[in-house]
Every structure is written in C-alpha cells, then in structure tokens.
Design a protein around this motif. Sequence first.
Motif, PDB file in Angstrom:
ATOM      1  N   CYS A 122       0.847  -1.191   0.000  1.00 41.84           N
ATOM      2  CA  CYS A 122       0.000   0.000   0.000  1.00 41.84           C
ATOM      3  C   CYS A 122       0.884   1.243   0.000  1.00 41.84           C
ATOM      4  O   CYS A 122       1.543   1.537   1.005  1.00 41.84           O
TER       5      CYS A 122
ATOM      6  N   LEU B 123      -0.125   4.257  -0.092  1.00 39.12           N
ATOM      7  CA  LEU B 123      -0.729   5.315   0.728  1.00 39.12           C
ATOM      8  C   LEU B 123      -0.261   5.221   2.173  1.00 39.12           C
ATOM      9  O   LEU B 123       0.058   6.221   2.806  1.00 39.12           O
ATOM     10  N   ARG B 124      -0.199   3.998   2.681  1.00 38.00           N
ATOM     11  CA  ARG B 124       0.109   3.800   4.105  1.00 38.00           C
ATOM     12  C   ARG B 124       1.517   3.277   4.343  1.00 38.00           C
ATOM     13  O   ARG B 124       1.960   3.188   5.488  1.00 38.00           O
TER      14      ARG B 124
ATOM     15  N   TYR C 215      -8.666  -4.477   4.102  1.00 36.65           N
ATOM     16  CA  TYR C 215      -9.623  -3.439   3.721  1.00 36.65           C
ATOM     17  C   TYR C 215      -9.260  -2.111   4.382  1.00 36.65           C
ATOM     18  O   TYR C 215      -8.630  -2.089   5.434  1.00 36.65           O
TER      19      TYR C 215
ATOM     20  N   ILE D 222      -6.495   0.228   8.894  1.00 41.08           N
ATOM     21  CA  ILE D 222      -6.602  -0.912   7.980  1.00 41.08           C
ATOM     22  C   ILE D 222      -7.332  -2.016   8.757  1.00 41.08           C
ATOM     23  O   ILE D 222      -7.178  -2.131   9.980  1.00 41.08           O
TER      24      ILE D 222
HETATM   25  S1  SF4 Z   1      -7.605  -0.731   0.541  1.00 45.62           S
HETATM   26 FE1  SF4 Z   1      -6.554   0.687   1.956  1.00 45.62          FE
HETATM   27  S2  SF4 Z   1      -4.852  -0.530   2.814  1.00 45.62           S
HETATM   28 FE2  SF4 Z   1      -5.561  -1.588   0.937  1.00 45.62          FE
HETATM   29  S3  SF4 Z   1      -4.223  -0.823  -0.702  1.00 45.62           S
HETATM   30 FE3  SF4 Z   1      -6.094   0.442  -0.656  1.00 45.62          FE
HETATM   31  S4  SF4 Z   1      -5.575   2.209   0.623  1.00 45.62           S
HETATM   32 FE4  SF4 Z   1      -4.058   0.612   1.042  1.00 45.62          FE
END
Ligand code: SF4
Length: 156
Positions: free
Chosen positions: A38, A40-41, A52, A71
């Motif tokens: 991910c 983003l994180r 999720y 998450i």
């Molecule tokens: S669902 Fe949330 S944790 Fe999974 S890849 Fe997308 S942003 Fe990242």
Amino acid sequence: MPNGGPDNCSNCLHNRALREAESLGISGPVAFIKHSYCSLRGVDITRPFWTYCANVTAHRYRSDERPRGPIFSSGLYEGYVRIPWHDDTEPQIEVPATCVLCGREVDSGITIEDDEVVHGFCTNRHYVEWWKGHHADGRIDSEAFQSPEERFDSNE
Ligand code: SF4
Ligand SMILES: [Zn+2]
C-alpha cells in the motif's frame, strides 16, 4: 472474489501490485500477493484479498490522499467480520494463542505484536477490547463481536 467483500486491497489502486501490474510483470495471484504494497500507508499487504480500509479506490487514484481510519483484516470467522490493525501491524489470524484478557488457550486465535511483545487473544472481541485500550476510535465496538461464551459454547 472473496465473500468478505470486493472492497479489498486487491481492487485498490493504492496497491502497487494493481497499479503497476504490467511493469512489475505480475501474471498470477502468487506474484500479485508478493508485490502487494500500500503506497498510501507504506505497508506490505500480505493478504490483499482479505484486507480493507476506507481509502479503497478502484477508479479515482490520488497520490496525495490522506489515510482515513485503520486498515482492517478479516477476523476469526463468525460470519465475515473485520478487525482493525494495530497501526501498521497486522493481526495474525487463526493461530494458537493464550488470551491476555481471559487466559483461554485456543488453537485458532489472534496474536498481535506491540513493542516487540506478542499478545494473544481468544476471540475477535477480546482482541478489539485490547485494541480499544490503545486507540480512541468510537466507530469500532467490541460488543459487535461474539463473546467468548457465545463462541466456545456454540462449538461444544
Ligand atoms: S484498501 Fe486501503 S490498505 Fe488496501 S491498498 Fe487500498 S488504501 Fe491501502
Ligand atoms: Zn479471551
């Protein structure tokens, strides 16, 4: 598609394995899981079909988005339920554990690592009760999960 819901990391453009599948040469689920990360994180996603979060997006990818909420992983099966990660740490599901809340020893429980200590839990509920002691998030209610009595009495 997992019955736990399509809104998982395998369908999210923040997952580098999906966004860059072609350049990474991903052609099957094993490679997809191996490359799931991910952006983003900033965390590896070990179970992309069962992980999720509220930022999931299949269409409107923005690299400057901010993370919203925790998450979640699929928890121990009691119907499909989702339990939050401890910040960037993924709970391990269906593993032997001794519950730090009630002392039950279970073959299929939950563990989480915190400050290099591994804590065990008998049920989703006891894991989430512990989690709420570390995170002020009123949207997540431990009472929404099966109590140990409900879970183990129904298995006898
Ligand atoms: S669902 Fe949330 S944790 Fe999974 S890849 Fe997308 S942003 Fe990242
Ligand atoms: Zn317990």
